[in-house]
Design a protein around this motif. Structure first.
Motif, PDB file in Angstrom:
ATOM      1  N   MET A 158     115.892  22.299  18.390  1.00 22.81           N
ATOM      2  CA  MET A 158     115.856  21.314  19.455  1.00 22.81           C
ATOM      3  C   MET A 158     114.802  21.655  20.503  1.00 22.81           C
ATOM      4  O   MET A 158     114.143  20.777  21.048  1.00 22.81           O
ATOM      5  N   ASP A 170     121.308  17.835  26.633  1.00 23.89           N
ATOM      6  CA  ASP A 170     120.068  17.712  25.854  1.00 23.89           C
ATOM      7  C   ASP A 170     120.296  17.010  24.524  1.00 23.89           C
ATOM      8  O   ASP A 170     119.463  16.246  24.045  1.00 23.89           O
ATOM      9  N   TRP A 171     121.451  17.252  23.911  1.00 17.81           N
ATOM     10  CA  TRP A 171     121.732  16.720  22.572  1.00 17.81           C
ATOM     11  C   TRP A 171     121.910  15.203  22.574  1.00 17.81           C
ATOM     12  O   TRP A 171     121.856  14.572  21.522  1.00 17.81           O
ATOM     13  N   GLU A 181     119.889  13.067  24.111  1.00 20.71           N
ATOM     14  CA  GLU A 181     118.580  12.413  24.138  1.00 20.71           C
ATOM     15  C   GLU A 181     118.222  11.858  22.760  1.00 20.71           C
ATOM     16  O   GLU A 181     118.713  12.326  21.741  1.00 20.71           O
ATOM     17  N   LYS A 196     114.506  16.014  24.122  1.00 23.06           N
ATOM     18  CA  LYS A 196     115.449  17.131  24.027  1.00 23.06           C
ATOM     19  C   LYS A 196     114.774  18.433  24.462  1.00 23.06           C
ATOM     20  O   LYS A 196     115.369  19.240  25.180  1.00 23.06           O
TER      21      LYS A 196
END
Length: 381
Positions: free
Chosen positions: A350, A189-190, A192, A198
């Motif tokens: 996030m 996710d980080w 993106e 995210k």
């Protein structure tokens, strides 16, 4: 004649084995590719009795993607998958899990599956009240550090899945866990490049826990709130000038304009002084260039991890030369912490970019959200 019959029998058996081998790689079923709105780092393809998840970019320079089969215990008993064709066979329902980053925790909590969590590296960093209670009750084991997980404890816990976090794929402890037969799925996710991309990774957790509808509903609400706030910010006629970051060892670190933080500032409709820059990491500038450009900036956001005006000034007296420092118009998320001191922004920000955006709008355009109380950002005292 006997030889001919034997030849045909062997041919049929070989054909059946070959077909079975092919089907064990990916059974021939109906497929539905789930369309994601923003995230580009993973894909979901639903089949009749299982789901194929592919993590396309677990870290910035990943040279391969990772494929996982998510299948129920009942269906797995009726068929077989060639394990070598996948990076993990994830059997549902998941009753015990291990995650390795605080950013993974909000998805578990929002999907109401946090009680499956049995291990975490660095439990003191956990800020979620419900998950902290699990730690305090002894239901979540301490696993050391992400770079060197306590594999002995993980093997003892024997979770159904470990959600890994990797910088470059060189985590030896995760490789040890995989070799033991416990599936490890990487969460990227980080990596993106936009706030909503995210946040959309909650759909990955929705797939793992058979809670796709709940994950869709949660994300749709986050997206709707984010876009509403963005639209609201467009109404302002004046944009305050914004400075970010702070000095460390003679280098000023601040977000580039194409980063997630830069996107949030753009969507908040502020005049971020480095909005025209691009890149994958933070900008690294000398003090003089920052002072020339931002001495008269109206607002100073996220002054690194400094917890007070005094500590900011003591770290480097030049910080006091900025108008935003003199007017005490500096805002930080570093002081909004959980019971053990973990910064809540690093855990929840996030997953909830809608709250982050509203915080920035409230600070920069207070007239737009009169009754809103910032969730993460507070004035630097």
């Amino acid at each position: 004649m006997r030889t001919l019959v034997l030849f045909f029998v062997l041919a049929i058996l070989f054909s059946c084995k070959e077909e079975k081998a092919v089907n064990s790689i990916l059974p021939n079923t109906n497929r539905e590719h789930i369309k994601l709105k923003y995230a580009k780092g993973f894909s979901i393809t639903k089949h009749d009795h299982f789901t194929l998840v592919e993590v396309l970019k677990p870290w910035p320079k990943a040279e391969k993607s990772y494929k996982y089969v998510v299948v129920s215990k009942e269906y797995l008993a009726k068929t077989s998958f060639m394990k070598d064709a996948y990076d993990g066979i994830i059997i549902t329902p998941i009753e015990k899990s291990v995650v390795t980053s605080t950013t993974h925790l909000p998805a578990l909590e929002l999907l109401e599956v946090q009680k499956t969590l049995v291990g975490f590296p660095g439990t003191d960093y956990i800020s979620s009240k419900s998950i902290r209670q699990q730690v305090d009750n002894g239901n979540i084991r301490e696993l050391g550090k992400n770079e060197g997980l306590n594999t002995e404890v993980i093997l003892e816990l024997n979770p159904n899945i470990v959600v890994g976090f990797g910088i470059d794929g060189g985590n030896k402890s995760l490789e040890t866990i995989k070799k033991s037969g416990i599936p490890v799925i990487y969460n990227g996710d980080w990596v993106e490049h936009s706030p909503l991309a995210k946040a959309e990774w909650i759909k990955l957790f929705g797939t793992l826990y058979n809670k796709e509808k709940a994950a869709d509903s949660i994300f749709n609400q986050i997206e709707n709130d984010y876009l509403e706030a963005k639209t609201l910010a467009k109404k302002v006629k004046s944009k305050p000038t914004v400075l970010s970051g702070a000095m460390h060892n003679d280098v000023w670190y601040l977000p580039n304009g194409s980063s997630t933080e830069g996107q949030l500032l753009k969507d908040a409709n502020v005049n971020y002084l480095w909005s025209d820059t691009e890149g994958s990491g933070s900008l690294k500038l000398n003090f003089e260039s920052v002072l020339i450009k931002a001495k008269n900036a109206d607002i100073w956001l996220s002054p690194s991890n400094y917890s007070s005006m005094e500590s900011l000034k003591n770290s480097n007296e030049n910080h006091g030369l900025f108008d935003a420092f003199k007017s005490k118009n500096i805002y930080t998320f570093s002081n909004t912490t959980g019971d053990k001191g973990g910064v809540i922004y690093y855990e929840l920000g996030m997953t909830r970019p809608d709250l982050v955006l509203k915080d920035i709008i409230k600070i920069c355009h207070p007239e737009l959200l009169e009754s809103y109380e910032p969730y993460f950002f507070k004035p630097l005292e």
